[in-house]
Design an enzyme around this catalytic site. Sequence first.
Site, PDB file in Angstrom:
ATOM      1  N   THR A  92       0.835  -1.210   0.000  1.00 49.82           N
ATOM      2  CA  THR A  92       0.000   0.000   0.000  1.00 49.82           C
ATOM      3  C   THR A  92       0.862   1.249   0.000  1.00 49.82           C
ATOM      4  OG1 THR A  92      -1.901  -1.052   1.067  1.00 49.82           O
ATOM      5  CG2 THR A  92      -1.699   1.328   1.313  1.00 49.82           C
ATOM      6  N   GLN A 200       0.140  -9.526  -5.126  1.00 47.07           N
ATOM      7  CA  GLN A 200      -0.332 -10.909  -5.196  1.00 47.07           C
ATOM      8  C   GLN A 200       0.519 -11.797  -6.103  1.00 47.07           C
ATOM      9  OE1 GLN A 200      -2.606 -12.170  -3.320  1.00 47.07           O
ATOM     10  NE2 GLN A 200      -3.634 -10.366  -2.507  1.00 47.07           N
ATOM     11  N   HIS A 222       3.919  -9.943   3.603  1.00 47.60           N
ATOM     12  CA  HIS A 222       3.068 -10.939   4.254  1.00 47.60           C
ATOM     13  C   HIS A 222       2.296 -11.807   3.269  1.00 47.60           C
ATOM     14  CE1 HIS A 222      -1.024  -8.907   4.086  1.00 47.60           C
ATOM     15  NE2 HIS A 222      -0.231  -7.910   3.750  1.00 47.60           N
ATOM     16  N   THR A 262      14.093   4.982  10.761  1.00 51.86           N
ATOM     17  CA  THR A 262      14.961   3.864  11.121  1.00 51.86           C
ATOM     18  C   THR A 262      14.481   2.586  10.447  1.00 51.86           C
ATOM     19  OG1 THR A 262      15.446   4.849  13.270  1.00 51.86           O
ATOM     20  CG2 THR A 262      15.851   2.484  13.034  1.00 51.86           C
ATOM     21  N   CYS A 347      -9.360  -5.648   2.591  1.00 52.65           N
ATOM     22  CA  CYS A 347      -9.259  -4.206   2.834  1.00 52.65           C
ATOM     23  C   CYS A 347     -10.605  -3.508   2.773  1.00 52.65           C
ATOM     24  CB  CYS A 347      -8.305  -3.574   1.823  1.00 52.65           C
ATOM     25  SG  CYS A 347      -6.632  -4.221   1.941  1.00 52.65           S
TER      26      CYS A 347
END
Length: 396
Positions: A92, A200, A222, A262, A347
Amino acid sequence: MTAPTQSTRLTADRQPSGTRRAVYLDCNATAPLDERVLTEVHHYFAQEFGNAGSRTHDYGQQAKDRVIRAREQVASIVASTPDEIVFTSGATESNNLALLGLAPHGEKINRRHIISTQIEHKAVLEPLETLSERGFDVTLVPPTQGGWVDPDAIQAALRPDTLAVSIMQVNNETGIRQPIEEIAAILADHDAYLHVDAAQGFGKDIAPLQSPRIDLASISGHKIYGPKGIGALLTRRRGYKRPPLTPLLYGGGQERGLRPGTLPVALIAGLGTAAQLANDENTDRAEACTLFKRDVLATLESLNATIHGDADRTVPHAINVSIPDLDSEAVMLALKGLLAISNGSACTSQRYEPSHVLKAMQLPDEQIQGALRLSWSHLTPPVDWDEVRSRIHAIR
């Protein structure tokens, strides 16, 4: 083919109490964390916890070295150089950085036309809405009824002032591959930047992303059995020139000034390991998913289910279907405790809106209302398909 071991399969289908959980078939929403990735992430959280920006001691150097290696691991999948990989919080953010980041350049050179499609993820469509409000002309090409975008339609939409073309690699709701390679070929003689939302497809459908004509590609950790909260943006050079992106955030100068803050070394290490494993095990994983899909299709056929989109264009690990005369909520309720499935994008599932993807494919209302998405992985355990059929027949 080397089958996943018992320790790497989804043995989490049993809760601590010993009661059995539903088999997880929602991997397009998020995939399980590979145990080898978890080991890597834990190591860089607990032992090698240094800041990659610290240059005065070994802790910082070890962290920096791991970040460098992760760039190499991610870059190898998209056939880029490591310094063309920018780490982000996920696809995203990468989509936003690619599209909104190009806007100042487009305004500067007076090229304010962007082409995308009606079936993109909201992480693309909503930044495009923002650009439209800023005066950009956005063309959203409709898909075929098969769920894929005709490359000729992209070519017809091209204009001299087209700044960018943004196309997803694999649709998150239907699992249908988009013709990325053909679109890249169409853009061979055009200056428009090609952005691919590869959330995907990265690490699964590898060849299309290696096209040198792809300037920008958004990557999610993920979805390839890595940790949440980490992703990347491919920023491929043309000759010696990088895509002219303007950062969305400021402060620190990390990631070549495009993404300050960071670096989350542990998550980056996890993404790197997940990418390496996806590359090394790609064939075996695809074969395992194809075998699982065979049982899925056999079960759906026995239920007279309708597959949404061109079946021969779907990836081995996902499918979108409806069962005649049954609402998706009714089916999910009937299968509760047996299968964990969804009726759309994770989503947007909280909004209970009809799928914009299926509407764009011009499916009948009853099919849209009954639409179910099943998505699995090489780690998915066996399913009691007889029980699935029995429960669905019981509500007909």
